[in-house]
Design an enzyme around this catalytic site. Structure first.
Site: not given
Length: 427
Positions: A262, A277, A352, A349, A391
Site C-alpha cells: 500500500r 503503517r 477488519s 485496529e 500488527r
C-alpha cells in the site's frame, strides 16, 4: 457496484444512504443519466428495427414492380446506415459514463449500522480479555525491537526508504510463526481453503473488488501495467469472477497468507515511527462467497474466526461496529477488531471484517444458480483480516514484554518457534 434499476426505483433510499456516509445526493443525476442512456438505446434499437423492416419492404415493393416505393425505401435504408453508427456510439458513450459514475458510488449500509461522521461514531460490540498488569513500565514495539537488536529501521530505509522494516533472528521467526499459526488455524479448524495466488493483478481484478477506479492513488503499479495487491482479498474474491457457481457449493471460504502493498497516500505524517503503517506487510486474509440469505450469518462467523486468533494469543481486544462515516467503500457492515497496545496505551485496529452484499459480485459479474432454476443471482462476498501479521507482532511484543526487556513467546506460537520460549537481547 449498485444496481441502476434499484436506484431508479429507490432514489430516496440511495440519497438517504449516501447522507449517512456524509456524501452528496446522487440519485437524481444518476437517474437522469440513465434516462439519456435508455433513450439512446431505444433510438439505436428503433433505427435497427426500421432498417430491417425497410429492407423487407424493398423486396415486397420490387415484387410488386413499385420501383418508386422501392427507391424511396432504399434511400431511407441508406440514411439509417449513416445515422445508426452515431446512435450506437452515443449509446456506448452514455453506458460507459454511467458505469464510471456508478463505479464510484459507495455501498448502501445495513439499517443496523450506527450513523456517524468518523471513527468517533463507532460502537463497542464486545471486549475480550484484560489489560496486562505489570510492575514495569510499558514500551512501544520499536523501542522493544531495537533494544533486543532484531528490528532495524535504518537499514530498511537504506534499502527502500521510509515505512519499511528489517527483522532478523528470532523476530523474523516470530513474524513467520504468527503467519503460520493463523493459516493453520483457519484451514485446520475454521474450514477455509488455503490459496497461493499471484501478488500482481490486472485492472479488472482491482475493479472487481472496488480498489479501482476510486483508490488508484493508494496502490502500487508495475511498469507493465499490473497492480501489486493491497490485500489478498483482491485475488481470493476474484477467483470466481465471470463464473456461474452452483448454489449447493456455497459458501466458498478461502484464505491466504501473503504480502500486501500500500502506498499509504493519505497517511502522511501518521504512524511514521515503527511498523504500524508500512508499504509492505504480511496479512492472513479471509474471504467468503455466499448467497444473499447466508451473508449476515457468515459475517458473524468470519468475525469470530478472526477473534479466535487473538484469543489464542491471549491478547486483550475489543470488537467495534463501524459507523457509516468510517466504513469502507464496498462494505454494508464492518466489524473492526482493535487490539490493546500497552506502549501506546490505546487500542489499534488489527482486523477488519466486512460484508459487501452483491456489490463486488456485480462488479465481477460473479453469479450463482439455484438448483432447478434457470435464472442466476449475483454472489454476496465477505472479506476480513485473520489477522494482520505485522500488527499482531507489535501486539505480542508490547503485551508479552518482561521487566528485563525480554519478550515471552505466547503458548500458541511455541510449536512454530523451534524450542524458543523467550526472545532476549542479542549477544
Amino acid at each position: 457496484m449498485l444496481d441502476i434499476k434499484w436506484i431508479r426505483e429507490n432514489p430516496e433510499a440511495l440519497d438517504a444512504a449516501l447522507a449517512k456516509r456524509g456524501a452528496e445526493a446522487l440519485a437524481q443525476s444518476l437517474v437522469a443519466l440513465d434516462e439519456k442512456r435508455r433513450s439512446a438505446v431505444q433510438k439505436a434499437q428503433d433505427l435497427l428495427s426500421r432498417r430491417n423492416a425497410a429492407s423487407k419492404e424493398i423486396g415486397a415493393a420490387m415484387a410488386q414492380k413499385n420501383s418508386e416505393l422501392a427507391e424511396k425505401l432504399k434511400a431511407e435504408v441508406a440514411d439509417i446506415k449513416v445515422t445508426l453508427p452515431a446512435a450506437e456510439e452515443e449509446e456506448r458513450q452514455l453506458s460507459a459514463e454511467l458505469n464510471d459514475v456508478l463505479s464510484r458510488v459507495p455501498n448502501v449500509p445495513f439499517d443496523d449500522v450506527p450513523v456517524g461522521a468518523d471513527e468517533s461514531g463507532n460502537v463497542v460490540t464486545r471486549t475480550i480479555g484484560e489489560k496486562p498488569r505489570w510492575n514495569h513500565a510499558p514500551k512501544e514495539h520499536f523501542e522493544i525491537g531495537e533494544s533486543l537488536g532484531y528490528m532495524d529501521f535504518d537499514r530498511a530505509t537504506k534499502l527502500s526508504g521510509s515505512r519499511f522494516t528489517v527483522l532478523t533472528g528470532p523476530l523474523a521467526r516470530l513474524e513467520r510463526a504468527l503467519g503460520q499459526f493463523m493459516i493453520d488455524l483457519h484451514t485446520g479448524e475454521h474450514g477455509y481453503t488455503e490459496v497461493s495466488s499471484p501478488l500482481m493483478v490486472r485492472d479488472e481484478a482491482m475493479f472487481g473488488t472496488g480498489q479501482l477506479p476510486k483508490f488508484a492513488d493508494d496502490l502500487f503499479k508495475t511498469t507493465d501495467g499490473r497492480w501489486l495487491i493491497p490485500t489478498a482479498e483482491v485475488t481470493l474474491t476474484n477467483l470466481v469472477s465471470s463464473e456461474i457457481l452452483e448454489h449447493e457449493k456455497l459458501p466458498l471460504r478461502f484464505t491466504a497468507l501473503t504480502p500486501s502493498f500500500r502506498s499509504e497516500a493519505g497517511s502522511a505524517g501518521r504512524d511514521t515511527r515503527g511498523m504500524l503503517r508500512q508499504h509492505q506487510f504480511w496479512k492472513c486474509e479471509l474471504v467468503s462467497i455466499t448467497d444473499a440469505e447466508s451473508a449476515v450469518a457468515e459475517h458473524e462467523r468470519m468475525t469470530a474466526c478472526a477473534e479466535e486468533v487473538l484469543k489464542r494469543l491471549g491478547l486483550h481486544f475489543r470488537t467495534m461496529t463501524l459507523c457509516t462515516g468510517d466504513m469502507g467503500f464496498g462494505a454494508r457492515k464492518t466489524y473492526d477488531l482493535e487490539v490493546w497496545l500497552p506502549g501506546q496505551n490505546t487500542f489499534r485496529e488489527i482486523s477488519s471484517c466486512s460484508v459487501c452484499g452483491d456489490f463486488q459480485g456485480r462488479r465481477m459479474d460473479a453469479r450463482y444458480r439455484a438448483k432447478g432454476e434457470k435464472g442466476t443471482k449475483f454472489v454476496h462476498t465477505l472479506n476480513g483480516s485473520g489477522t494482520a501479521v505485522g500488527r499482531c507482532l507489535i501486539a505480542v511484543l508490547e503485551n508479552y514484554l518482561n521487566e528485563d526487556g525480554s519478550v515471552t513467546i505466547p503458548d500458541a506460537l511455541l510449536p512454530y518457534m523451534g524450542g524458543l520460549k523467550k526472545i532476549e537481547r542479542a549477544a
